[in-house]
Scaffold this active site. Structure first.
Site, short mmCIF file in Angstrom:
data_model
loop_
_atom_site.label_atom_id
_atom_site.label_comp_id
_atom_site.label_asym_id
_atom_site.label_seq_id
_atom_site.Cartn_x
_atom_site.Cartn_y
_atom_site.Cartn_z
CG ASP A 19 -34.28 61.58 86.84
OD1 ASP A 19 -34.25 61.97 88.03
OD2 ASP A 19 -35.20 60.88 86.39
CB ALA A 30 -36.48 42.95 82.92
N GLY A 31 -38.95 44.61 84.27
CA GLY A 31 -39.27 45.80 85.06
C GLY A 31 -40.40 46.58 84.42
CD GLN A 32 -45.06 48.57 83.77
OE1 GLN A 32 -45.30 47.41 83.44
NE2 GLN A 32 -45.24 49.60 82.94
N GLY A 33 -41.57 50.55 83.78
CA GLY A 33 -41.32 51.98 83.87
C GLY A 33 -42.60 52.74 83.64
CB ALA A 34 -43.41 56.31 83.91
CB SER A 35 -42.67 55.39 78.92
OG SER A 35 -41.43 54.77 79.07
CB VAL A 72 -37.96 46.77 80.73
CG1 VAL A 72 -36.64 46.23 80.19
CG2 VAL A 72 -38.00 48.29 80.60
N1 LIG Z 1 -31.49 47.31 79.97
C1 LIG Z 1 -32.16 46.78 80.98
N2 LIG Z 1 -31.87 45.57 81.45
C2 LIG Z 1 -32.56 45.02 82.48
N3 LIG Z 1 -33.55 45.64 83.11
C3 LIG Z 1 -33.88 46.86 82.71
C4 LIG Z 1 -33.21 47.50 81.62
N4 LIG Z 1 -33.77 48.71 81.44
C5 LIG Z 1 -34.71 48.82 82.38
N5 LIG Z 1 -34.80 47.71 83.13
C6 LIG Z 1 -35.70 47.45 84.23
O1 LIG Z 1 -36.95 47.98 83.92
C7 LIG Z 1 -37.32 48.96 84.85
C8 LIG Z 1 -38.04 50.07 84.13
O2 LIG Z 1 -37.10 50.74 83.30
P1 LIG Z 1 -37.45 52.10 82.64
O3 LIG Z 1 -36.23 52.67 82.02
O4 LIG Z 1 -38.64 51.90 81.77
O5 LIG Z 1 -37.84 52.86 83.98
P2 LIG Z 1 -38.31 54.31 84.30
O6 LIG Z 1 -37.19 55.21 84.06
O7 LIG Z 1 -38.88 54.26 85.67
O8 LIG Z 1 -39.47 54.56 83.31
P3 LIG Z 1 -39.59 55.54 82.11
O9 LIG Z 1 -38.25 55.65 81.44
O10 LIG Z 1 -40.61 54.83 81.29
O11 LIG Z 1 -40.05 56.82 82.73
C9 LIG Z 1 -36.02 49.40 85.53
O12 LIG Z 1 -36.22 49.79 86.85
C10 LIG Z 1 -35.20 48.14 85.47
O13 LIG Z 1 -35.50 47.34 86.58
#
Ligand SMILES: Nc1ncnc2c1ncn2[C@@H]1O[C@H](COP(=O)(O)OP(=O)(O)OP(=O)(O)O)[C@@H](O)[C@H]1O
Length: 637
Positions: free
Chosen positions: A489, A348-353, A356
């Site tokens: 944030d 669904a997505g890629q975050g820094a950590s 998803v």
């Molecule tokens: N509960 C969710 N349902 C659907 N998609 C999600 C959900 N949480 C996150 N995502 C998707 O995953 C992507 C990455 O989410 P994440 O919270 O990991 O992002 P981030 O804040 O950039 O990274 P991090 O928290 O790792 O620094 C989001 O941009 C979103 O598109």
């Protein structure tokens, strides 16, 4: 009398310390006492009239009054600048300090000379002169001009200070041979740069949902999507910029065909992952955005009861002791391998950590298994969930993850992405199970492709949709603030949407709890373009920083992007510190009610800025449509 804030202070020099007092009541604690044995240099400097600079060894502890520790915790090892009332005072202080400091020769530098060099711009060198070296380097590669300096040197200094702190002074100074290498954007704004050029992308959520399965199954790191820095003044940056332009051209052609919003979103996240990867593996990489971990607030006791793990955790500073943090994570996460319980469907997505994934719950824990709460056994088979998979060993700041976990665990509200449960697998991997928000983030329905100066100005959202999103976000924020939590944030990337048209806040890594002892934070976190001026100006701040960021998010909805996004990050910080409330570029698109709401959010004076509770009473929010209307307009069927 001293420092960049030029606060009036009273100075006392004794045989051991140079002490700074708030008033001439010297029986009170000094705000700072500098050991004379730590002073390595004292010299006159042209920052201000009758000004001198004190440099200190960096490994000595100082006496800082707890009352003022928030101010000094980040400043304590910087040079101290002191401006005296008269020239004569200046000479007196310099001579006295020189005479008492063992590391100085005992003879002060000449002071009664005519100054040929003031802070200025030397066209021959092509840089500012008369400022500390590390700043001259930063200024050389930034877009801050000598006019900016003349207009408001204080704001330039604050931006420089902030920039150094945010990126780490150490890293700015590491490469002496090529200072430009060290100029780092605070947080990559690349997604906007790239999206901006893809004018042909038509955003359609119905297409998104139907096409997403094929495009988003596994992460593919695409090298052409490498981010590039905005500050393209020096040669290095120019090379990057050219490269990036070539990439953009290549991309442009292929993106003509791309109509998939989710794909765009994934690519954006993949860029961030690439950047994260570069950061980890290439210490010389130009791009090293660095998020600073929240500093420790003072732990509190709730009516004499023991502190909760959450508060306990937040006491940890930068130590990031893995074992300790993993132990604390286990107070929230279940120490069980969850793989049999879920089936991964798509990314669904890629975050820094971590990534998803959209997943399906296929099995429930045994009711008699004591490791699970009853509620976990009552979950629903076939339930679609989002799973954030985090490899703990790869996380430089586990504390941020821990923060996120604790805040999510405690924050159940309809405008906050619902945390279901978490698992720790062999102390190595953390799985955070959340409700699935299939609409992705708000950024993706905004239109960064729009040319703000174009004549056919329009926004992808109408006013009632904007009001709806803001109202829902305000409700989520009110819940956090009522629980003494600042999000820190807030931006469109951290607002998720679902197929019912619901709007929820996510990303709680930077959250911090306000305590009674310290009701104002002084840590610099967040994403610069959304940051309130009091953070850039390094003043103590409170929950109203979220209100400012909310205002910036509303600007994003109207203008398509936050203010100053096209500026080099250092210049953007200067503009935030100097310009006051940012100006809406497409003001004519919205009514007076919206503009009034925005005004209330974007007051530089925190006292005048509305609280979230007050915002909820604004007429603008009466314009809000309902989730059904929002959903229909966005064609989420
Ligand atoms: N509960 C969710 N349902 C659907 N998609 C999600 C959900 N949480 C996150 N995502 C998707 O995953 C992507 C990455 O989410 P994440 O919270 O990991 O992002 P981030 O804040 O950039 O990274 P991090 O928290 O790792 O620094 C989001 O941009 C979103 O598109």
């Amino acid at each position: 009398m001293f420092s960049f804030l030029w606060q009036k202070r009273y100075l006392v020099l004794n045989d051991s310390y140079l002490s700074f007092y708030k008033s001439n009541r010297f029986s009170e604690d000094p705000v700072l006492s500098v050991a004379l044995t730590s002073i390595t240099n004292v010299s006159r400097i042209q920052l201000k009239q009758n000004c001198f600079e004190i440099l200190r060894l960096t490994d000595q502890k100082e006496n800082v009054s707890p009352m003022n520790s928030y101010f000094y915790e980040s400043n304590s090892k910087r040079p101290i600048f002191i401006s005296t009332r008269t020239e004569q005072d200046l000479h007196g202080w310099l001579d006295a300090i020189f005479a008492k400091c063992p590391l100085l020769s005992g003879v002060s530098s000449p002071t009664n000379f005519t100054h040929k060099v003031h802070v200025g711009y030397d066209p021959k060198v092509g840089n500012f002169v008369g400022v500390p070296d590390s700043w001259a380097k930063l200024l050389q590669t930034s877009e801050i001009t000598y006019d900016d300096w003349n207009r408001n040197s204080k704001a330039v200094i604050k931006a420089l200070q902030f920039y150094e702190d945010y990126n780490g002074l150490d890293s700015i100074q590491t490469d002496q041979s090529n200072p430009s290498l060290n100029l780092k954007p605070l947080k990559s704004p690349t997604k906007y740069i790239i999206n901006k050029r893809t004018n042909s992308i038509k955003r359609s959520l119905s297409k998104t949902l139907s096409k997403s399965k094929t495009d988003s199954i596994l992460p593919v790191y695409q090298s052409e999507l490498k981010p590039f820095p905005r500050s393209a003044v020096n040669n290095n940056s120019i090379i990057n910029l050219k490269d990036a332009k070539t990439h953009e051209n290549d991309m442009h052609a292929s993106r003509e065909k791309v109509t998939d919003l989710r794909t765009t979103q994934l690519k954006r996240k993949e860029q961030q992952a690439i950047q994260h990867h570069l950061q980890k593996h290439d210490s010389n990489a130009t791009l090293k955005p660095r998020r600073v971990a929240p500093a420790a607030p003072v732990a509190k006791l709730h009516n004499g009861k023991a502190i909760t793990p959450k508060e306990n955790l937040l006491e940890l500073k930068d130590a990031d002791d893995s074992e300790e943090i993993i132990m604390k994570m286990k107070t929230v996460a279940i120490d069980v391998n969850p793989r049999p319980y879920f089936q991964m469907i798509e990314k669904a997505g890629q975050g820094a950590s971590g990534a998803v994934y959209l997943s399906k719950r296929v099995k429930l824990p045994q009711k008699n298994d004591s490791r699970f709460l009853n509620s976990h056994c009552d979950r629903i088979i076939e339930e679609r969930v989002a799973i954030k998979q985090i490899h703990l060993s790869e996380q430089p700041k586990k504390q941020l993850i821990m923060n996120e976990l604790l805040v999510m665990n405690d924050s159940h509200h309809e405008n906050i992405v619902n945390f279901l449960e978490a698992y720790i697998i062999y102390d190595k991997e953390l799985w955070v199970i959340m409700e699935y928000m299939e609409g992705g983030c708000l950024t993706d329905i905004l239109d960064p492709t729009a040319d703000i100066n174009a004549s056919n100005k329009s926004s992808p959202l109408n006013e009632s949709q904007m009001a709806y999103i803001i109202k829902e976000t305000c409700q989520g924020l009110k819940f956090l603030h009522d629980n003494k939590i600042i999000h820190r944030d807030i931006k469109s990337d951290n607002i998720l949407l679902n197929s019912q048209g619901l709007v929820k806040i996510t990303d709680f890594g930077f959250c911090v709890e306000l305590t009674e002892k310290r009701s104002k934070r002084a840590t610099m976190v967040g994403t610069p373009y959304w940051m309130a001026p009091e953070i850039v100006n390094q003043k103590g701040y409170g929950e109203k920083v979220d209100v400012w960021s909310l205002g910036i998010m509303l600007i994003e909805m109207i203008d398509g992007e936050p203010p100053y996004l096209n500026e080099d990050p250092l210049k953007a910080l200067y503009l935030i510190a100097n310009n006051g409330s940012p100006v809406l570029r497409r003001a004519e698109l919205v009514s007076k009610k919206t503009r009034q709401f925005l005004d209330a959010c974007l007051q530089v004076n925190v006292e005048l800025r509305a609280s979230v509770r007050e915002l909820l009473m604004f007429d603008f929010l009466l314009l809000a449509c309902g989730p059904k209307e929002f959903k229909q307009t966005l064609k989420w069927h």
